[in-house]
Design a protein around this motif. Structure first.
Motif, mmCIF file in Angstrom:
data_model
loop_
_atom_site.group_PDB
_atom_site.id
_atom_site.type_symbol
_atom_site.label_atom_id
_atom_site.label_comp_id
_atom_site.label_asym_id
_atom_site.label_seq_id
_atom_site.Cartn_x
_atom_site.Cartn_y
_atom_site.Cartn_z
ATOM 1 N N GLU A 28 48.716 59.987 46.579
ATOM 2 C CA GLU A 28 47.558 59.637 46.254
ATOM 3 C C GLU A 28 46.152 59.691 47.764
ATOM 4 O OE1 GLU A 28 47.441 55.031 45.750
ATOM 5 O OE2 GLU A 28 47.992 55.831 43.980
ATOM 6 N N ASN A 29 45.833 60.016 49.058
ATOM 7 C CA ASN A 29 45.629 60.673 49.228
ATOM 8 C C ASN A 29 45.960 62.010 49.310
ATOM 9 O OD1 ASN A 29 44.787 58.061 50.643
ATOM 10 N ND2 ASN A 29 46.568 57.989 52.558
ATOM 11 N N ILE A 30 46.578 62.463 49.467
ATOM 12 C CA ILE A 30 46.616 63.946 49.697
ATOM 13 C C ILE A 30 46.076 64.448 48.404
ATOM 14 C CG2 ILE A 30 48.174 65.734 48.768
ATOM 15 C CD1 ILE A 30 50.759 64.747 50.748
ATOM 16 N N VAL A 31 46.166 63.591 46.505
ATOM 17 C CA VAL A 31 45.736 64.506 45.726
ATOM 18 C C VAL A 31 43.399 64.221 46.102
ATOM 19 C CG1 VAL A 31 45.332 64.372 43.655
ATOM 20 C CG2 VAL A 31 47.004 63.505 44.167
ATOM 21 N N LYS A 32 43.577 63.011 46.538
ATOM 22 C CA LYS A 32 42.318 63.169 46.843
ATOM 23 C C LYS A 32 41.616 63.756 48.291
ATOM 24 C CE LYS A 32 42.249 57.821 46.544
ATOM 25 N NZ LYS A 32 42.014 56.835 47.480
ATOM 26 N N ALA A 33 42.498 64.312 48.856
ATOM 27 C CA ALA A 33 42.049 65.211 49.677
ATOM 28 C C ALA A 33 42.101 66.753 49.635
ATOM 29 C CB ALA A 33 43.564 65.189 51.365
ATOM 30 N N ASP A 97 44.142 61.145 56.727
ATOM 31 C CA ASP A 97 44.922 60.827 56.956
ATOM 32 C C ASP A 97 46.129 61.494 56.665
ATOM 33 O OD1 ASP A 97 46.500 59.800 59.130
ATOM 34 O OD2 ASP A 97 46.667 57.802 58.783
ATOM 35 N N VAL A 98 46.230 62.720 55.619
ATOM 36 C CA VAL A 98 47.091 62.945 55.527
ATOM 37 C C VAL A 98 48.023 64.173 56.907
ATOM 38 C CG1 VAL A 98 47.033 62.291 53.337
ATOM 39 C CG2 VAL A 98 46.817 65.382 54.063
ATOM 40 N N ASP A 99 49.200 64.801 56.357
ATOM 41 C CA ASP A 99 49.794 66.532 56.935
ATOM 42 C C ASP A 99 49.116 67.140 56.303
ATOM 43 O OD1 ASP A 99 51.569 67.330 59.064
ATOM 44 O OD2 ASP A 99 53.040 66.942 57.244
ATOM 45 N N ARG A 104 48.208 72.338 53.453
ATOM 46 C CA ARG A 104 48.208 73.587 52.707
ATOM 47 C C ARG A 104 49.084 74.612 52.154
ATOM 48 N NH1 ARG A 104 45.467 75.920 57.355
ATOM 49 N NH2 ARG A 104 44.551 75.227 59.335
ATOM 50 N N ARG A 105 49.855 73.843 51.513
ATOM 51 C CA ARG A 105 51.250 73.904 51.239
ATOM 52 C C ARG A 105 50.195 73.596 49.390
ATOM 53 N NH1 ARG A 105 56.381 71.248 54.043
ATOM 54 N NH2 ARG A 105 56.326 72.607 54.974
ATOM 55 N N VAL A 106 50.243 72.647 49.812
ATOM 56 C CA VAL A 106 49.387 72.080 48.054
ATOM 57 C C VAL A 106 48.356 73.019 47.347
ATOM 58 C CG1 VAL A 106 48.062 69.984 46.984
ATOM 59 C CG2 VAL A 106 49.766 69.690 48.131
ATOM 60 N N ALA A 107 47.220 73.363 49.218
ATOM 61 C CA ALA A 107 46.722 74.569 48.218
ATOM 62 C C ALA A 107 46.473 75.539 48.384
ATOM 63 C CB ALA A 107 45.245 74.601 49.800
ATOM 64 N N ASN A 121 54.233 67.412 44.428
ATOM 65 C CA ASN A 121 55.712 66.755 44.359
ATOM 66 C C ASN A 121 56.395 67.716 45.224
ATOM 67 O OD1 ASN A 121 54.375 63.891 43.104
ATOM 68 N ND2 ASN A 121 55.080 65.573 41.148
ATOM 69 N N ASP A 122 55.204 69.314 45.020
ATOM 70 C CA ASP A 122 57.053 69.812 44.907
ATOM 71 C C ASP A 122 56.764 70.169 47.027
ATOM 72 O OD1 ASP A 122 57.409 71.204 42.885
ATOM 73 O OD2 ASP A 122 56.078 72.964 42.447
ATOM 74 N N ALA A 123 55.792 69.772 47.511
ATOM 75 C CA ALA A 123 55.571 69.937 48.574
ATOM 76 C C ALA A 123 56.009 68.946 49.581
ATOM 77 C CB ALA A 123 53.735 69.910 49.127
ATOM 78 N N MET A 124 56.013 67.537 48.294
ATOM 79 C CA MET A 124 56.244 66.451 49.214
ATOM 80 C C MET A 124 58.040 65.940 49.578
ATOM 81 S SD MET A 124 54.319 64.175 49.859
ATOM 82 C CE MET A 124 54.654 62.695 49.886
#
Length: 125
Positions: A28-33, A97-99, A104-107, A121-124
């Motif tokens: 959820e934090n990654i999606v928000k970020a 507070d995410v890696d 960067r991978r998600v972006a 999902n792919d990045a995790m």
């Protein structure tokens, strides 16, 4: 031979539940970020801060993170140094507070047209 009672599902232990909750919270934090990064990078939203009389931008206390310490302080010659930094992946990763690597991978994947959820999902993995 297995009987019906031995096939019943067990409830996850409290340790497993905590791990599942942390992973869900991280996703959820990654999606928000990533949403904040994309909107800030195209200037459709702005970091929280203020301008002084010389048009120098300073982040608010809630926006400022440890990564901001390495950035040159705003001056008349470079009034938006911190504003530009607060739009970066490095800063937004610290803010949520995410890696940074995962963000960067998600972006990169989202920029190629992959949906945000699929990219997370792919990045995790």
């Amino acid at each position: 031979m297995l009987n019906q009672q031995s096939i019943t599902k067990r409830k996850p232990s409290s340790h497993q539940t905590i791990k599942i909750n942390k992973e869900k919270e991280m996703r959820e934090n990654i999606v928000k970020a990533i949403e904040v990064y994309l909107s800030r990078s195209c200037y459709s939203s702005h970091p929280d801060g203020r301008f002084d009389n010389a048009k120098r931008w300073y982040p608010s206390a809630s926006e400022e993170r440890f990564c901001c310490d390495d950035i040159r302080p705003p001056s008349r010659a470079y009034p938006s140094s911190l504003n530009k930094h607060c739009r970066s992946i490095k800063h937004i990763a610290a803010l949520y507070d995410v890696d940074e690597t995962i963000l960067r991978r998600v972006a990169r994947k989202v920029a190629k047209g992959v949906s945000t959820i699929e990219a997370v999902n792919d990045a995790m993995k």
